[in-house]
Design a protein around this motif. Structure first.
Motif, PDB file in Angstrom:
ATOM      1  N   LEU A 123       0.828  -1.205   0.000  1.00  0.00           N
ATOM      2  CA  LEU A 123       0.000   0.000   0.000  1.00  0.00           C
ATOM      3  C   LEU A 123       0.865   1.258   0.000  1.00  0.00           C
ATOM      4  O   LEU A 123       0.673   2.142  -0.834  1.00  0.00           O
ATOM      5  CB  LEU A 123      -0.933  -0.011   1.220  1.00  0.00           C
ATOM      6  CG  LEU A 123      -1.871   1.184   1.352  1.00  0.00           C
ATOM      7  CD1 LEU A 123      -2.871   1.216   0.200  1.00  0.00           C
ATOM      8  CD2 LEU A 123      -2.598   1.137   2.688  1.00  0.00           C
ATOM      9  N   ARG A 124       1.818   1.330   0.921  1.00  0.00           N
ATOM     10  CA  ARG A 124       2.638   2.544   1.060  1.00  0.00           C
ATOM     11  C   ARG A 124       3.596   2.760  -0.103  1.00  0.00           C
ATOM     12  O   ARG A 124       3.733   3.873  -0.597  1.00  0.00           O
ATOM     13  CB  ARG A 124       3.454   2.491   2.350  1.00  0.00           C
ATOM     14  CG  ARG A 124       2.642   2.724   3.583  1.00  0.00           C
ATOM     15  CD  ARG A 124       3.547   2.614   4.795  1.00  0.00           C
ATOM     16  NE  ARG A 124       2.808   2.864   5.995  1.00  0.00           N
ATOM     17  CZ  ARG A 124       3.210   3.711   6.931  1.00  0.00           C
ATOM     18  NH1 ARG A 124       4.328   4.377   6.785  1.00  0.00           N
ATOM     19  NH2 ARG A 124       2.492   3.879   8.010  1.00  0.00           N
ATOM     20  N   ARG A 125       4.263   1.698  -0.519  1.00  0.00           N
ATOM     21  CA  ARG A 125       5.336   1.855  -1.514  1.00  0.00           C
ATOM     22  C   ARG A 125       4.875   1.760  -2.952  1.00  0.00           C
ATOM     23  O   ARG A 125       5.537   2.290  -3.844  1.00  0.00           O
ATOM     24  CB  ARG A 125       6.422   0.815  -1.272  1.00  0.00           C
ATOM     25  CG  ARG A 125       7.138   1.025   0.033  1.00  0.00           C
ATOM     26  CD  ARG A 125       8.270   0.060   0.175  1.00  0.00           C
ATOM     27  NE  ARG A 125       8.880   0.169   1.498  1.00  0.00           N
ATOM     28  CZ  ARG A 125       9.707  -0.718   2.000  1.00  0.00           C
ATOM     29  NH1 ARG A 125      10.047  -1.772   1.301  1.00  0.00           N
ATOM     30  NH2 ARG A 125      10.211  -0.544   3.203  1.00  0.00           N
ATOM     31  N   ARG A 126       3.778   1.079  -3.179  1.00  0.00           N
ATOM     32  CA  ARG A 126       3.356   0.883  -4.563  1.00  0.00           C
ATOM     33  C   ARG A 126       2.046   1.592  -4.909  1.00  0.00           C
ATOM     34  O   ARG A 126       1.959   2.300  -5.887  1.00  0.00           O
ATOM     35  CB  ARG A 126       3.244  -0.609  -4.868  1.00  0.00           C
ATOM     36  CG  ARG A 126       4.586  -1.302  -4.793  1.00  0.00           C
ATOM     37  CD  ARG A 126       4.510  -2.691  -5.292  1.00  0.00           C
ATOM     38  NE  ARG A 126       5.854  -3.258  -5.338  1.00  0.00           N
ATOM     39  CZ  ARG A 126       6.082  -4.506  -5.587  1.00  0.00           C
ATOM     40  NH1 ARG A 126       5.095  -5.337  -5.811  1.00  0.00           N
ATOM     41  NH2 ARG A 126       7.314  -4.956  -5.612  1.00  0.00           N
ATOM     42  N   ILE A 127       1.020   1.372  -4.113  1.00  0.00           N
ATOM     43  CA  ILE A 127      -0.304   1.891  -4.474  1.00  0.00           C
ATOM     44  C   ILE A 127      -0.427   3.379  -4.192  1.00  0.00           C
ATOM     45  O   ILE A 127      -0.880   4.140  -5.041  1.00  0.00           O
ATOM     46  CB  ILE A 127      -1.405   1.065  -3.775  1.00  0.00           C
ATOM     47  CG1 ILE A 127      -1.381  -0.360  -4.344  1.00  0.00           C
ATOM     48  CG2 ILE A 127      -2.774   1.718  -3.977  1.00  0.00           C
ATOM     49  CD1 ILE A 127      -2.223  -1.356  -3.622  1.00  0.00           C
TER      50      ILE A 127
END
Length: 152
Positions: A123-127
């Motif tokens: 969630l944090r790094r990609r989305i």
């Protein structure tokens, strides 16, 4: 709309349960010969009623113990191309489905992860770094039941 008879519907129900069945096995279930069953299946493919076959994997046995549905509202619709967002989100391996929807959110995603910590990383790094992402709502999948489709 394409007209289907009762045998077509029975074949589609059987294929929806197990798309890997042979024409002979299907024929025995619907009281048709193997060649007649094969011809019906080919006709349904030709009409576009059967659009393909899908492999269903057991995500838990593959080490993905968490599935999360995300609602994503784009922050800057005018400045971000929907195609750019879709292309970027489809490149994330943990994202299983991307649905452009009408309603509170613009997109609905199904994301799998090994555990909650892994999901947080995705969630944090990609989305959250995708172009145009605004509000995000997460719903963790607790259980899933197979519901019969439109022919069930």
């Amino acid at each position: 709309m394409i007209e289907l008879d009762d045998v077509d519907r029975m074949l589609l129900r059987e294929l929806a349960c197990d798309a890997g069945q042979t024409a002979g096995a299907l024929g025995r279930k619907v009281d048709l010969s193997q060649p007649a069953t094969w011809r019906r299946i080919e006709r349904l493919k030709g009409l576009g009623v059967i659009a393909g076959r899908r492999l269903e994997l057991d995500r838990e046995k593959l080490g993905f113990g968490v599935a999360v549905f995300l609602g994503i509202k784009l922050a800057t619709k005018g400045r971000v191309s929907l195609d750019d967002f879709e292309r970027a989100v489809c490149a994330i391996p943990e994202v299983q489905t991307v649905e452009h929807v009408l309603g509170m959110y613009d997109y609905r995603l199904r994301v799998v992860a090994r555990d909650i910590a892994d999901f947080e990383r995705v969630l944090r790094r990609r989305i959250m770094t995708l172009p145009g992402v605004g509000d995000v709502e997460a719903n963790v999948l607790l259980s899933e039941e197979r519901v019969a489709g439109p022919l069930g």
